[in-house]
Design an enzyme around this catalytic site. Structure first.
Site, PDB file in Angstrom:
ATOM      1  N   ASP A 199       6.585  -3.520  -1.125  1.00  0.00           N
ATOM      2  CA  ASP A 199       5.814  -2.639  -0.246  1.00  0.00           C
ATOM      3  C   ASP A 199       6.691  -1.478   0.188  1.00  0.00           C
ATOM      4  OD1 ASP A 199       3.683  -1.654   1.207  1.00  0.00           O
ATOM      5  OD2 ASP A 199       3.412  -3.449   2.444  1.00  0.00           O
ATOM      6  N   GLY A 200       6.075  -0.460   0.745  1.00  0.00           N
ATOM      7  CA  GLY A 200       6.809   0.692   1.248  1.00  0.00           C
ATOM      8  C   GLY A 200       7.019   0.579   2.748  1.00  0.00           C
ATOM      9  N   ALA A 201       7.419   1.672   3.375  1.00  0.00           N
ATOM     10  CA  ALA A 201       7.596   1.721   4.819  1.00  0.00           C
ATOM     11  C   ALA A 201       7.548   3.172   5.265  1.00  0.00           C
ATOM     12  CB  ALA A 201       8.923   1.091   5.238  1.00  0.00           C
ATOM     13  N   GLY A 211       2.249   1.079   8.611  1.00  0.00           N
ATOM     14  CA  GLY A 211       0.913   1.273   9.152  1.00  0.00           C
ATOM     15  C   GLY A 211       0.422   2.699   9.102  1.00  0.00           C
ATOM     16  N   GLY A 212       1.248   3.599   8.523  1.00  0.00           N
ATOM     17  CA  GLY A 212       0.784   4.971   8.359  1.00  0.00           C
ATOM     18  C   GLY A 212      -0.468   5.054   7.504  1.00  0.00           C
ATOM     19  N   GLU A 231      -0.609  -6.044   5.293  1.00  0.00           N
ATOM     20  CA  GLU A 231       0.774  -5.923   4.827  1.00  0.00           C
ATOM     21  C   GLU A 231       1.664  -6.984   5.476  1.00  0.00           C
ATOM     22  OE1 GLU A 231       0.853  -1.112   3.879  1.00  0.00           O
ATOM     23  OE2 GLU A 231       1.516  -1.863   5.819  1.00  0.00           O
ATOM     24  N   SER A 272       0.833  -1.200   0.000  1.00  0.00           N
ATOM     25  CA  SER A 272       0.000   0.000   0.000  1.00  0.00           C
ATOM     26  C   SER A 272       0.869   1.252   0.000  1.00  0.00           C
ATOM     27  CB  SER A 272      -0.905  -0.002   1.228  1.00  0.00           C
ATOM     28  OG  SER A 272      -1.582  -1.236   1.356  1.00  0.00           O
ATOM     29  N   THR A 320       4.231   5.081  -2.929  1.00  0.00           N
ATOM     30  CA  THR A 320       5.394   4.532  -3.635  1.00  0.00           C
ATOM     31  C   THR A 320       5.018   3.322  -4.469  1.00  0.00           C
ATOM     32  OG1 THR A 320       6.768   5.287  -1.808  1.00  0.00           O
ATOM     33  CG2 THR A 320       7.765   3.737  -3.338  1.00  0.00           C
TER      34      THR A 320
END
Length: 283
Positions: free
Chosen positions: A90-92, A104-105, A112, A33, A36
């Site tokens: 995935d992003g971070a 989790g933002g 995820e 999600s 990015t």
């Protein structure tokens, strides 16, 4: 840096990550999600020559990105029980020197983590702002997904663990109440002091068990997960997918019996247009 420059940094990181880790021969690919990931899907679309690849989203938003790209999504719970994803992108929100992540933002941390642990390798794509020496350096809180009925119990327990002011995250309209996840759960954002790495603990910089106010990433994640009412914690730590596979093959097993939570590599789009790659073997 302008917004345009930051978006270009994300795009370059996504292109490089896909070049290095996406194969048209893949069967199942996880798609995370966030902003990015839009660039990741664009890069996959340009390289994909196999219409039979199935893409597993981590929530509603990522499923829409997959569909708009003309790719084929499949629900996580439609995967055969013994099937691993070839790769997950995935992003971070923040990544430390040991590749531990805060996620989790965007309130998708539960799905995820499901996808990351189901992948042979998790590849993280981010911009330079997410690259920090320790978690909770720039990103202020740990997102935690909780059952609505349990919020006061969880808030109290988090304070006992040392979080000074955990808060239930509001939705876009405060008058509509707390934000709800795809599971109809709430998100609590819990601040803590910057988290120690395993190397910090080994070097004697703290016990990492909270007794001196300092927590090691994995220890705190486990403590929060033990609180009744917590569905999942936005700390991605422990083993990565490659390490988990070695443990399985060695008969050691893992907590999930599948893959790991940490990325095997993180691609940071930098201010100067380059891409910095940090792997699990990097010091």
């Amino acid at each position: 840096m302008t917004d345009h420059s930051i978006e270009e940094a994300k795009r370059q990181a996504a292109i490089r990550a896909v070049e290095d880790h996406f194969s048209p021969e893949a069967t199942y690919v996880g798609i995370g999600s966030g902003t990015t990931i839009i660039y990741v899907v664009e890069a996959i679309k340009e390289r994909s020559t196999n219409p039979h690849i199935r893409f597993v989203p981590t929530g509603y938003q990522s499923r829409q990105v997959i569909v708009r790209a003309g790719l084929t999504p499949i629900a996580f719970d439609s995967l055969p029980e013994d099937t691993m994803l070839d790769v997950a992108f995935d992003g971070a929100d923040e990544v430390d020197e040991e590749l531990n992540c805060i996620k989790g933002g965007g309130a998708c941390l539960f799905q995820e983590k499901l996808v990351a642990e189901r992948a042979r390798k998790f590849i993280c794509v981010a911009d330079y702002r997410k690259d920090q020496p320790r978690l909770l350096t720039n990103w202020p809180t740990i997102p935690i997904e909780v059952a609505p009925i349990s919020i006061y119990t969880v808030l109290h327990s988090l304070r006992l663990l040392g979080s000074p002011n955990p808060q239930v995250r509001d939705g876009l309209l405060v008058k509509a109440g707390p934000l709800k996840t795809d599971q109809d759960f709430f998100i609590i954002d819990a601040p803590f002091p910057s988290l120690l790495t395993s190397s910090d603990v080994a070097s004697g910089l703290g016990a990492g068990d909270g007794t001196d106010g300092k927590w090691q990433v994995e220890t705190l994640s486990k403590e929060i997960k033990l609180i009744t009412g917590v569905l999942e914690v936005g700390l991605f730590c422990g083993m990565d997918g490659v390490q988990a596979e070695k443990a399985r093959n060695g008969g050691l097993g893992t907590g999930s019996g599948l893959g790991g939570q940490k990325p095997v590599a993180v691609y940071f789009g930098m201010q100067d247009g380059t891409v910095k790659v940090r792997t699990s073997t990097a010091k």
